[in-house]
Design an enzyme around this catalytic site. Structure first.
Site, PDB file in Angstrom:
ATOM      1  N   ILE A   2       0.860  -1.186   0.000  1.00 51.83           N
ATOM      2  CA  ILE A   2       0.000   0.000   0.000  1.00 51.83           C
ATOM      3  C   ILE A   2       0.895   1.235   0.000  1.00 51.83           C
ATOM      4  CG2 ILE A   2      -1.889   1.204   1.166  1.00 51.83           C
ATOM      5  CD1 ILE A   2      -2.689  -1.568   0.204  1.00 51.83           C
ATOM      6  N   HIS A   3       1.166   1.734  -1.184  1.00 52.98           N
ATOM      7  CA  HIS A   3       1.965   2.958  -1.329  1.00 52.98           C
ATOM      8  C   HIS A   3       1.013   4.144  -1.438  1.00 52.98           C
ATOM      9  CE1 HIS A   3       1.176   2.636  -5.685  1.00 52.98           C
ATOM     10  NE2 HIS A   3       1.495   1.346  -5.549  1.00 52.98           N
ATOM     11  N   ALA A   4       1.506   5.301  -1.818  1.00 55.93           N
ATOM     12  CA  ALA A   4       0.735   6.551  -1.728  1.00 55.93           C
ATOM     13  C   ALA A   4      -0.613   6.518  -2.455  1.00 55.93           C
ATOM     14  CB  ALA A   4       1.570   7.720  -2.242  1.00 55.93           C
ATOM     15  N   ALA A  16      -3.082   4.074  -0.845  1.00 57.06           N
ATOM     16  CA  ALA A  16      -3.405   4.593   0.491  1.00 57.06           C
ATOM     17  C   ALA A  16      -4.440   5.702   0.392  1.00 57.06           C
ATOM     18  CB  ALA A  16      -2.149   5.091   1.196  1.00 57.06           C
TER      19      ALA A  16
END
Length: 88
Positions: free
Chosen positions: A14-16, A19
């Site tokens: 879950i990166h930017a 997210a």
């Protein structure tokens, strides 16, 4: 209160961008939404909490929804996790 364990289908975790999608989806519901990842409690409506958890790909986490619209929230989140938030 509903609890479900889901798989993180995103290879890179879950990166930017995922997210942001996750926090925005959680914010649509009145229910309290938390996730448990490697012993960390994550506030679903907080992008900083989600990013700070360092959620890695191909693992799993527990979603906890509690409130008046908990069933709708859980259904939406399960779909998001299954679809990889539309990102890889």
């Amino acid at each position: 209160m509903l609890k479900e364990v889901v798989r993180i289908s995103n290879q890179h975790g879950i990166h930017a961008r995922p997210a942001g999608v996750l926090a925005k989806a959680c914010a649509q519901y009145q229910s309290r939404i938390e996730m448990i990842y490697e012993g960390k409690v994550i506030k679903g409506k907080s992008i900083m909490s989600i990013l700070g958890a360092g959620i890695k790909g191909r693992g799993s986490l527990e979603i906890i929804c509690s409130g008046s619209d908990e069933q709708e929230a859980m259904a939406k989140l399960k779909v998001l996790f299954a679809d990889g938030f539309g990102f890889d």
